[in-house]
Design a protein around this motif. Structure first.
Motif: not given
Length: 1495
Positions: A189, A209, A212, A216-217, A219, A221-222, A224-225, A1196, A1200
């Motif tokens: 991971c 991306e 990532a 992360s890709r 979900s 997650w990249w 989020t920042k 994203w 969620r």
């Protein structure tokens, strides 16, 4: 399989249902665990391997240095391999020692061992290929762990039950294996470092991306920042990531252009083959078969070829997602069966609930990967299409340009490219919808048997109905697009000629035209909205009616068909799946129809004729010559008569050639022919060397003055300074607020006409080309400035001496200094030779000269002597004269001194930042005189004229929603909300009724009151549909009402904005408000609001149902809601700002594009096409930079939010399992299937009729300034002009000449004092009453597209005779009567199809028609040859004999016979008397007259 596991004590059966299913403590047999369970991960890895290796070969990233992480992963892999081998050797050991294990103990360790070895090698291979995080391996380790959990549990259980460990060695190795696999999963991971030899990332802000990890890709997650950043503070341009390499215009464009070229070549080859085939075939055949269509290059094929790879990937995702969506209904049926069967073990329920959750999560993840892939592909489509259109627009011929206005080409870019982007997400439905329908029908058949066909038949019947509605809507929308096009075109012209509209008080007429078009548009919108309501009604009722007919038929066909919960709710959820493709299909078909129209338009545009680059031979030429035309005949378009015929011209290297002739004889066309902008019918053109071109109407870019002059070349300070000096621009730089860094507005709005022309000349001088084509650059500047430019730049002593110069001119005084003169008339050369030779020849040219220049030679000697005497300083003063120019564009009238001018320009830029230049057009903002003035010192920094478009920050204010609600109508809004509430209630009612009906079956194996049950169910469903339809219609009415009011407010506000607003706001931005933003209000807002209401009520009703059926669920609602709100808060802040940034970065693309189209001939002449393509790519990339994160932000959020929804499903199912004793199966079905969806006229002081009678104008102590806080431009003027007097107004530039005339029209308002016309104070009457009684012939002749009649008389208040009379007097009669359409001759956009001189004459005709008592001429004859000028002056003398005429003059000879001349100096009156007295007085006027050779 049983044989594999052997027999005896260690052997076991492969499957035992008593052990695995019908027990409260389930387990799998050892054989199953050792064989299939252990092989699963291995099968996966071997199956994925070939595809993965193929992918890796194509995506090398450079290798990654061996890191600790990589070493650790490899070590784990090797250890796992060792463990498997240990197992294998243990089995051999047993075989040798006489207790042979079952075959499975040889096969499994072998398979697992080889696979682990493969995984280890793969880790290293990925490292060499630069893969930082491997999805394939993460899934592999994950499967290993999941498949290891079952033996992990059962080994412990069996040891506990037996009291001892039966096989210690294998027991130990398994737990070591499990620990290693788990560690491998955890390690995989983590990401590796970036590849070593990857191209150095120069990006300050690369997209995360690319680097990532897999999870992360998966979900997103990249992202989020950025979401957190956007939540903390509003995002700005600099926060956005740079684009991935494969999304950049440069890359996409190259690929698409290559494919398009291939298509074009193929089409050309097919055409050639057909042509040769036709030649071969006998005549008879040709007659028989008729003409086949010429094969066209297919743009669609080019697109498909370019984007095929991402397309295939998206298809893969979609297929998996479609198959997954059918698993949940099957699980639901198992769950309901479990609830109805009290003896079933409880763990079944939990397993099913868990599986439902896993399945939903998988579906979510894959769906969003699919969407991301497809939306990014849509972005690339748009990028490619915009780029291709831009490149094409640079090379189209003039005839194509004539067909399609700038507006239409911009539409191709904005609307049609957008269409593609919108349709791409639906494209996969073409195969996925039929697939989903077939699967759904199959499962339904299994569930309900043949009675399904009734429901399906109904669905199929509804398709044509839906289709018909869609087709009708499409047709209406096409019609609506036409109205929209014409409205935008009209708006763009209004913005172009706003000053003229104000001066003539013509706004009401144009307002009426726009509102007329808008009326038609709204009429169509109403129809579309009603159709939309009908289709919504069908969409809501379809699933319901289908369920109703199917269940009805099922129950009534056979008495023994009992409707139980499982059948009812599984069918409902399958019908819900079926509903989507069936509803999307008609929508998809209509979308495709729309896109195919766009495709045709784009393809048609891309297949248009291009300029022939070989038309002008640039390589070879007879030595000693620079330009040769040999027997050349040229036309503007194939269907027009040739504009130039049989030309034979030779221009020696380094010669200065003048081209003269009357208006419209083809002088400008000659230069276009040399540039290769015209179509050559016959002959040859040779031109060797680089070219610089100065067009008749200067083309100025919206960038700094310096950038305009350099035009893409590197800065060479000496050469640059020399160019500015020669073009007399140094004095201007002192005046402009930022010197040469001043930003020039669109179309050069904040420069005077003279300055624009001089910048254009400076650009040519700086380019240092070999051949200079100058199209009358001297007409727009004052006479002495013209002389300066001729002497310093063009003439024999100028900077360009020794270069080849072709000069089109009306100024006779320069002709003696030219090397030879070409006289054109009617498109051919009538005479040619040196000036003196032509004079001796006594032809038409000589006669023309004798009339106009009786003492030309004498004057020259005088002028030369004088110039020798005067020192440099005097000449500086001369220069300044034209600098600030009376070619005013209101932004630069003549302030008093340079200081004032500088300060004024600064103030102006400050003003644009506070006044109405703001991004959002809120109707309430007016620019009040009281607005605070930025002190000049502060404003010094801001020499930017056009402010950046501002974006609003933070949440959309409530007042905005409130404004929209008011526009819709408050009662209407309330009614809509209530109707929606009613609809949701009816829907719940229907489903609860269904649930109660299904529970009845459990009591008694037959259902009795079938018809009663069906009747109520039907009634509730139909009620729901009707309420929806009503609310949709109400919303439609409200939406159209709102659209009408908002557009009206915007339009009226813009028409009443002061002139300064238009000077500081780019027209592109205003147009963006009228096109894009109005489109959103028209077509997107209302449906979006309906969707919002729909979702809102749906979620409420879902919660109500679940809580009512499983009260325990209320406990979970709160944490879920908090989570939901939290995610949503983050998202909204970011996505709203991204959306705003996206729309702000969209305008520059179109502004730049329309600028390019207008200046394409200049761009081509200087050979700058490629640079402009690069600029366009950069602007598109900037726009995509905000689109890309916006797409990611939606994914994203989607993942969620759907995760929250999946939790709802999980809890609904879990609580159903825990509380099954008290629940009816019907309620459970209901609960879970719900969870699965988820003042122009001042009255009272109007002037008397017939005012002004005498035409007296009186200024009393009159002063004016541009804005409060600036110095006065006119100081304390007091003068009186008697009725019928002719007054010439002269003065050095900056004296306030034009300001005086603008004050008369109240475009500038008085600071003190007043102006009286016939004793009436002009400040007391309405603007329109004032302006409609005065007439001005402005300096820039502006026409609007439409008939000539409309241009002369927009209100239609004059008769035919009057108009012809006016045309006769303005010397246009012959031209107009020679046109077949006569007065209905169509003027193109901006009057482009008339020459500049003819446009000036049309303006004169307007004045003649109005015949008001006061006429103002603002140097109205600068662009006309002397002959016509004389005619005009004569006309003015005779026709306006009784009127008061005020003339601002550059050519003094036009005012020498006026009654009085007013000389202004620094805003005050210096001299005011008759011309003869003034010359006698030897003052300022005498000096000017002497300069002009008149004294």
């Amino acid at each position: 399989m049983d044989a594999l596991c052997g027999s005896g004590e260690l052997g076991s059966k492969f499957w035992d249902s008593n052990l695995s299913l019908h027990t409260d403590n389930p387990d799998l047999t050892p054989c199953f665990q050792n064989s299939l369970l252990a092989w699963l991960p291995c099968i996966y890895l071997w199956a994925a391997l070939p595809c993965y290796l193929f992918y890796l070969r194509g995506h090398r990233q450079g290798y990654i240095v061996l890191s600790h992480l990589s070493r650790l992963k490899t070590a784990l892999g090797v250890l796992l391999w060792c463990v498997s081998w240990a197992d294998l050797f243990y089995s051999f050991h047993g075989l040798v020692h006489g207790w042979p294990p079952a075959p499975v103990f040889f096969v499994t360790p072998l398979v697992v061992g080889v696979t682990m070895l493969l995984a280890t090698l793969l880790i290293q291979y990925e490292r060499l290929q630069g893969v930082r995080s491997s999805g394939v391996l993460i899934i592999f380790w994950f499967l290993c762990v999941v498949c290891g959990i079952i033996p992990f549990r059962s080994k412990i259980l069996s040891a506990l039950t037996q009291g001892k460990i039966s096989d210690p060695f294998r027991f130990t190795t398994f737990y070591i294996y499990f620990a290693l696999v788990l560690s491998a999963l955890i390690l995989s991971c983590f990401r590796e470092k970036p590849p070593f030899f990857s191209p150095k990332n120069m990006d300050p802000n690369p997209c995360p991306e690319a680097g990532a990890g897999f999870l992360s890709r998966l979900s997103f997650w990249w992202f989020t920042k950025l979401a957190i950043l956007g939540y903390r503070r509003p995002l700005e341009e600099r926060d956005l990531w740079s684009l991935n390499k494969e999304d950049r215009s440069q890359m996409v464009m190259q690929r698409l252009l290559e494919e398009w070229k291939k298509q074009q070549d193929q089409a050309a080859r097919r055409q050639a083959a057909e042509a040769s085939g036709k030649k071969l075939s006998s005549e008879g055949e040709v007659l028989l078969e008729g003409r086949p269509r010429a094969p066209e290059a297919s743009f669609l094929r080019a697109l498909m070829a370019t984007f095929s790879s991402s397309f295939l990937l998206s298809m893969g995702f979609k297929l998996i997602q479609d198959l997954l969506s059918f698993i949940n209904p099957q699980l639901l049926s198992i769950l309901i069966r479990f609830i109805s069967n009290p003896t079933a073990p409880t763990w079944w329920g939990f397993l099913v609930a868990g599986l439902m959750f896993v399945c939903s999560v998988m579906q979510t993840l894959i769906l969003h990967q699919y969407f991301h892939c497809i939306f990014v592909m849509g972005l690339r489509f748009r990028t490619g299409i915009i780029g291709v259109i831009y490149r094409k627009a640079l090379v189209i011929t003039n005839s194509v340009k004539r067909e399609s206005t700038v507006g239409e080409i911009v539409n191709l870019m904005s609307v049609d490219a957008q269409r593609f982007m919108d349709v791409v997400p639906f494209i996969n439905l073409l195969w996925s919808a039929p697939l989903q329908i077939i699967l759904a029908v199959y499962f339904l058949w299994q569930n309900l048997g043949p009675s399904v066909l009734a429901g399906v038949a109904l669905m199929v019947l509804l398709i044509p109905l839906n289709g018909a509605v869609a087709v009708k809507m499409r047709a209406l929308q096409v019609e609506q697009m036409k109205f929209k096009d014409s409205r935008i075109k009209l708006m763009s012209e209004i913005l172009g000629g706003i000053k003229v509209l104000k001066l003539y008080a013509w706004e009401p007429s144009f307002l009426k035209q726009v509102e007329g078009i808008r009326q038609d548009e709204l009429r169509l919108m109403r129809k579309v909205a009603c159709l939309h309501a009908i289709s919504t009604f069908i969409w809501v009722c379809t699933p319901f009616l289908v369920t109703l007919t199917t269940l009805g038929v099922y129950v009534s066909v056979d008495k023994n068909n009992v409707l139980d919960a499982e059948k009812a709710f599984v069918s409902v959820s399958l019908f819900n799946i079926l509903k989507i493709p069936l509803n999307m299909l008609p929508q998809l078909i209509s979308n495709l129809a729309q896109t195919s129209v766009s495709l045709k338009r784009i393809q048609h545009f891309l297949s248009q004729d291009e300029l022939d680059p070989q038309c002008v031979e640039r390589k070879t030429i007879t030595p000693g010559y620079a330009v040769i035309i040999h027997n050349g005949t040229f036309t503007w378009a194939q269907d027009l008569p040739p504009a130039l015929h049989s030309l034979d011209i030779q221009v020696p290297k380094g010669a200065l050639v003048a081209v003269v002739g009357p208006v419209g004889c083809g002088k400008s066309s000659l230069l276009s022919a040399l540039l290769g902008d015209m179509e050559k019918l016959e002959g040859k053109v040779y031109m060797k060397g680089s070219v610089a071109y100065v067009p008749q109407q200067a083309w100025i870019q919206n960038c700094t003055l310096q950038e305009n002059v350099l035009f893409g070349q590197a800065l060479d300070p000496k050469r640059y300074h020399k160019a500015l000096e020669a073009c007399a621009l140094l004095a201007d730089l002192e005046v402009l607020p930022g010197g040469d860094q001043t930003e020039i507005g669109e179309k050069g709005i904040n420069l005077s006409g003279g300055q624009r022309q001089r910048v254009s000349v400076a650009r040519a001088v700086y380019s240092d080309a070999d051949i200079f084509l100058l199209d009358d650059p001297l007409s727009a500047v004052d006479s002495h400035v013209a002389k300066h430019i001729f002497d310093q730049v063009i003439g024999p002593e100028g900077v360009l001496a020794g270069k080849t110069r072709v000069l089109v001119t009306h100024g006779i005084s320069f002709l003696p200094q030219t090397d030879f003169v070409i006289v054109l008339s009617d498109g051919h050369v009538s005479e040619m030779g040196t000036y003196s030779a032509l004079l001796q020849r006594d032809g038409s040219f000589a006669n023309f000269l004798r009339n106009y220049a009786p003492d030309e030679d004498k004057e020259h000697q005088e002028a030369n002597n004088r110039l020798a005497l005067e020192d440099k300083e005097d000449e500086e003063v001369l220069m300044i004269e034209d600098t600030l120019s009376n070619h005013t564009d209101l932004t630069d009238n003549e302030p008093v001194t340079y200081e004032v001018q500088k300060q004024f320009m600064r103030q102006l830029s400050a003003m644009s930042s506070e006044g109405e230049g703001q991004g959002r057009s809120v109707p309430r903002r007016r620019l009040g005189a009281a607005e605070k003035v930025v002190p000049a010192t502060e404003a010094k920094a801001s020499h930017v004229l056009t402010q950046e478009e501002k974006t609003e920050l933070g949440t959309v204010k409530l007042s905005v929603y409130w404004d929209y609600a008011k526009a819709v109508g408050l009662w209407t809004a309330l009614v809509i909300c209530l109707l929606y509430g009613g609809q949701s209630a009816a829907a719940i009612g229907a489903n609860v009724w269904l649930s109660a009906w299904t529970d009845e079956a459990a009591v008694d194996s037959q259902q009795n009151s079938t018809s009663y049950r069906l009747g109520v169910y039907a009634a509730l469903g139909i009620l729901q549909g009707l309420l929806v339809m009503l609310s949709a219609i109400t919303m439609a009415v409200g939406g159209v009402q709102a659209a009408r009011l908002l557009h009206q407010a915007l339009l009226h506000n813009k028409m009443r904005s002061p002139q300064s607003f238009f000077d500081t706001t780019p027209s592109g931005r205003i147009l963006n408000r009228f096109s894009k933003d109005i489109y959103v209000i028209d077509e997107l807002l209302a449906p979006t609001i309906l969707m919002l209401l729909n979702s809102f009520y749906n979620s409420i009703s879902t919660l109500v149902v679940i809580v009512a059926s499983t009260p325990l669920f209320a406990v979970v609602i709160l944490p879920l809601a908090v989570l939901y709100l939290f995610v949503q808060r983050f998202y909204v802040a970011t996505s709203r700002q991204l959306k705003r940034l996206e729309s702000v970065s969209r305008s520059p693309i179109y502004s730049h594009f329309s600028e390019t189209v207008t200046g394409s001939s200049v761009i081509r002449a200087y050979g700058r096409s490629q640079d402009f393509e690069t600029i366009n790519d950069a602007k598109v990339d900037t726009n995509q930079k905000s689109c890309y994160p916006y797409i990611a932000s939606n994914r994203w959020l989607g993942i969620r939010v759907e995760f929250v929804g999946n939790c709802v499903v999980l809890f609904a199912a879990l609580f159903a399992v825990t509380g099954r004793s008290s629940l009816s199966p019907g309620l459970v079905g209901l609960s879970v299937s719900y969870a699965l969806q988820a003042p122009w006229v001042v009255e009272g002081s109007r002037p008397p009729a017939g005012w002004p009678l005498k035409g007296e104008v009186e200024f009393r102590n009159y002063s004016v300034r541009y804005r409060p806080g600036l110095e006065l431009v006119l100081k304390d003027l007091s003068l009186r002009v008697h009725g019928g007097e002719k007054v010439g107004i002269v003065g050095r530039t900056g004296a306030g000449k034009s300001s005086m005339t603008l004050c008369l029209f109240r475009i500038l308002e008085a600071a003190e004092g007043e102006i009286y016309i016939d004793g009436l104070n002009v400040a007391d009457i309405g603007l329109h009453d004032l302006r409609s009684k005065l007439t001005i012939i402005p300096q820039d002749p502006i026409l609007f597209s439409g008939t000539l009649r409309m241009n002369l008389d927009p209100f239609g208040c004059y008769s035919e005779e009057d108009m012809w009379q006016a045309l006769e007097l303005s010397h246009l009669h012959t031209f107009v009567s020679s046109q077949p359409a006569g007065l209905d001759f169509q003027c193109s956009e901006g009057g482009e199809n008339l020459s500049v001189g003819q446009r000036q004459l049309v303006c004169l005709a307007r004045a003649l028609l109005r015949k008001s008592r006061i006429l103002v001429l603002d140097e109205a004859t600068a662009a006309i040859d002397l002959e016509t000028d004389d005619l005009i002056q004569a006309t003015i003398r005779t026709q306006f004999e009784t009127c008061t005429v005020l003339t601002i003059a550059h050519r003094l000879n036009t005012i020498m016979d006026y009654t009085r001349v007013l000389v202004l100096d620094k805003g005050t009156i210096a001299e005011f008397d008759s011309p003869t007295n003034l010359i006698a007085a030897r003052g300022i006027f005498y000096g000017m007259a002497r300069d002009a050779g008149l004294a």
